[in-house]
Design an enzyme around this catalytic site. Structure first.
Site, PDB file in Angstrom:
ATOM      1  N   ASP A  42      33.319 -25.977  13.826  1.00  0.00           N
ATOM      2  CA  ASP A  42      34.277 -26.975  13.304  1.00  0.00           C
ATOM      3  C   ASP A  42      35.167 -26.493  12.152  1.00  0.00           C
ATOM      4  O   ASP A  42      34.679 -25.869  11.220  1.00  0.00           O
ATOM      5  CB  ASP A  42      33.540 -28.189  12.744  1.00  0.00           C
ATOM      6  N   GLU A 224      30.226 -37.441  15.824  1.00  0.00           N
ATOM      7  CA  GLU A 224      30.280 -36.399  14.801  1.00  0.00           C
ATOM      8  C   GLU A 224      31.702 -36.323  14.251  1.00  0.00           C
ATOM      9  O   GLU A 224      32.653 -36.800  14.868  1.00  0.00           O
ATOM     10  CB  GLU A 224      29.908 -35.032  15.401  1.00  0.00           C
TER      11      GLU A 224
END
Ligand code: FRU
Length: 482
Positions: A42, A224
Site C-alpha cells: 500500500d 481496509e
C-alpha cells in the site's frame, strides 16, 4: 556447433540480464513508481509539503515478498519523477508499521512543532506479530510519529499507542484529516468490514463517534485502507468515503469501493445505494488520496492484488503504484459518480504524437486516445511476435504472456459503462507491465498487470464491421527514470 551456439545464446542472455540498468529491467514500470528493490504494497502517509509530494509505502526491505512492515519513502515534485529516500519508520516493540496517513499539523495542535516549524504527523497501525501468532484479538493499535525536517526523519511519540485495541482483530489503516467546522482532526479507521469515525483536538487523544458499513456496499472480505474527504460539486461539498476491500472485489480479490454522502464531523450519511467500484480492473488496491493538496484530490493505489501480488515475475522489486489520478464528480442521469483521470502532469512526458493506422508498431510507454460514436464496437489488441496478446476494450489477459505464476492471474475483466452518452472516449496508458483504461472522462476505470515474455510491439484495432474509431491518437511517453 550446436553446443557452441547454445553457449553463445546463454552468455548473451547473461550479458543482457546483468547489463540492464536499474529501473530499466524487464517489466520495470516506466511511468509508475516502484521501489528500487524488494517488496512494496500500500501507498501510505501521502502528504504534500513545501512543494514536495511525499509517498510512504508498505515496505519489506529484506525480501521481495511481504514481511515485517516498514514505511519506505519516496519524494517527487511533479507526482511522476520519484527519488527513493531512506526508510522512514521501522518496526518496534509495539509491532510492524502497517498502513496509515500523514498530515501537516499547521497549528501545532500536537505540540510536536517548534516556533515557526509545524510538524508533519504520521498516524499508522502497529501490528504486533507475537499477539497475532498467539491468536489474541488486540494486536493492532494506532500510533503516531512526527517529523520536523520535511519528512526525512521521524520520531515516534513516547506514549504510543494513541488508540488501544478494544478486542477486535481487524482494526487498522487510520486516515486522518482536519475538519474545520469543529476544529478537530477526524480519523476513519477500518474495523473488520466496517469503518469507525474518531475525532481528536490534538492527534493524541481520540474519541470514537460512530461507525458505518452495516448493510452498505460490498462485504465479501475485510475493509481496509479507508479515506474520507469532500469534493466540491457545483458549490456543494459532496463527501466521498473510499473503502478498500479484500477479498470480495468485482474480480474476486482486492478492490476499491466508494460511497458518496454527507459528513458532519462525527457521522457519515450515504446518498448512494448499492456498491460502487472505483476501478473495475483486477490491479488497483489500497488506493487513498494525498493530504494537504487543497481542493485538488489526488488518488494513488497499489497496482496489484493480494490474490497473486507476491508471485508476479519481477525482480529485484515487487509491485508498483498506479498512475496518480485526480478525482472529480460527474452527474449521470440523476446520480453523481466519482471520476478518476490521470494527473495533468503526465502531459509533460509526451515526446511524439502520431495518428496510428489499423496496425501500428509500438514501444511502451505510451498513451492512446480514442473517440468513437459507437461504444463497444471495437477492441485494441497489443501483441508480440510470439503470439502473446492482451485485448482491451474490456481487458482480456488470458494469452498475455506469463500467467501461470498464480492460478488467479489469467482472466477477462469487464466494466459497466456508466456514461449515458452515445459517444465513447477512452484513454489507455500502456507501460512495460500494465494497462490503465480511463473511459468517458474517468467514469469507468480499469487497471491490469501483464507480463508478456517479450514486449508488445504491435497494436491492432479490430471492430465488428471493420470501421475505425472516429478519432485515434498515439502519444509516445518518456520514461520517468531517465
Ligand atoms: C492492505 C493491508 C492493510 C495493512 C497492510 C499491511 O493491503 O492489508 O490493511 O495495513 O496491508 O501490509
Amino acid at each position: 556447433m550446436r553446443l557452441f551456439l547454445l553457449t553463445i545464446a546463454i552468455s548473451l542472455s547473461c550479458i543482457t540480464a546483468s547489463a540492464q540498468p536499474v529501473y530499466h529491467e524487464k517489466y520495470r514500470p516506466q511511468l509508475h513508481f516502484s521501489p528500487q528493490a524488494h517488496w512494496m504494497n500500500d501507498p501510505n502517509g501521502m502528504v504534500y509539503y513545501k512543494g514536495t509530494y511525499h509517498l510512504f509505502f508498505q515496505y519489506y526491505p529484506d525480501s521481495s515478498v511481504w514481511g515485517p512492515m516498514h514505511w519506505g519513502h519516496a519524494v517527487s515534485i511533479d507526482l511522476l519523477h520519484w527519488r527513493q529516500e531512506p526508510i522512514a519508520l521501522y518496526p518496534d516493540s509495539l509491532g510492524y508499521i502497517f498502513s496509515g496517513s500523514a498530515v501537516l499539523d499547521k497549528n501545532n495542535t500536537s505540540g510536536f512543532g517548534k516556533a515557526g516549524q509545524p510538524p508533519l504527523v504520521a498516524i499508522f497501525t502497529q501490528h504486533d506479530p507475537v499477539g497475532a501468532s498467539r491468536q489474541t484479538t488486540d494486536f493492532q493499535t494506532q500510533s503516531i510519529a512526527y517529523s520536523l525536517d520535511n519528512g526525512r526523519t521521524w520520531t515516534k511519540y513516547a506514549h504510543n499507542p494513541v488508540i488501544k485495541n478494544p478486542g477486535i482483530t481487524d482494526f487498522r489503516d487510520p486516515k486522518v484529516s482536519w475538519y474545520e467546522p469543529t476544529k478537530n482532526w477526524i480519523m476513519t479507521l477500518a474495523v473488520k468490514d466496517k469503518v469507525f469515525f474518531y475525532s481528536s483536538p490534538d492527534l493524541k487523544n481520540w474519541h470514537m463517534n460512530s461507525e458505518f458499513g452495516h448493510g452498505a456496499g460490498a462485504h465479501g472480505g475485510v475493509w481496509e485502507c479507508p479515506d474520507l474527504f469532500a469534493i466540491d460539486f457545483q458549490g456543494r461539498a459532496v463527501w466521498v468515503l473510499i473503502v478498500n476491500i479484500n477479498p470480495g472485489g468485482p474480480n474476486g480479490g482486492s478492490a476499491t469501493q466508494y460511497f458518496l454522502g454527507d459528513f458532519d464531523g462525527k457521522k457519515f450519511t450515504p446518498s448512494t445505494a448499492g456498491t460502487r467500484w472505483l476501478d473495475y480492473g483486477p490491479d488497483e488496491y489500497a488506493g487513498v488520496t494525498w493530504s494537504n493538496t487543497g481542493t485538488r484530490k489526488i488518488f494513488l493505489g497499489w497496482m496489484s492484488n493480494w490474490l497473486y501480488g507476491q508471485a508476479v515475475p519481477t525482480s529485484p522489486w515487487r509491485s508498483a503504484t498506479t498512475l496518480p489520478r485526480q478525482l472529480g464528480l460527474q452527474r449521470v442521469k440523476d446520480s453523481l459518480y466519482l471520476t478518476e483521470e490521470p494527473v495533468k502532469e503526465l502531459a509533460g512526458l509526451v515526446s511524439q504524437v502520431r495518428a496510428p493506422s489499423r496496425i501500428t508498431k509500438i514501444t511502451t510507454p505510451l498513451k492512446i486516445d480514442i473517440g468513437t460514436g459507437r461504444a463497444r464496437s471495437f477492441a485494441i489488441t497489443f501483441s508480440n511476435d510470439t503470439g502473446e496478446e492482451t485485448i482491451l476494450g474490456y481487458i482480456d489477459r488470458n494469452h498475455s504472456g506469463l500467467t501461470d505464476f498464480a492460478k488467479d492471474f489469467a482472466g477477462r475483466y469487464t466494466a459497466p459503462r456508466i456514461a449515458d452518452s452515445g459517444k465513447l472516449t477512452l484513454t489507455i496508458y500502456a507501460d512495460a507491465s500494465s494497462f490503465e483504461l480511463f473511459a468517458d472522462g474517468g467514469l469507468t476505470t480499469m487497471t491490469a498487470l501483464v507480463f508478456p515474455s517479450r514486449p508488445y510491439t504491435k497494436m491492432e484495432i479490430r471492430s465488428a464491421n471493420g470501421s475505425m474509431p472516429e478519432s485515434l491518437k498515439l502519444s509516445n511517453l518518456a520514461s520517468i527514470w531517465k
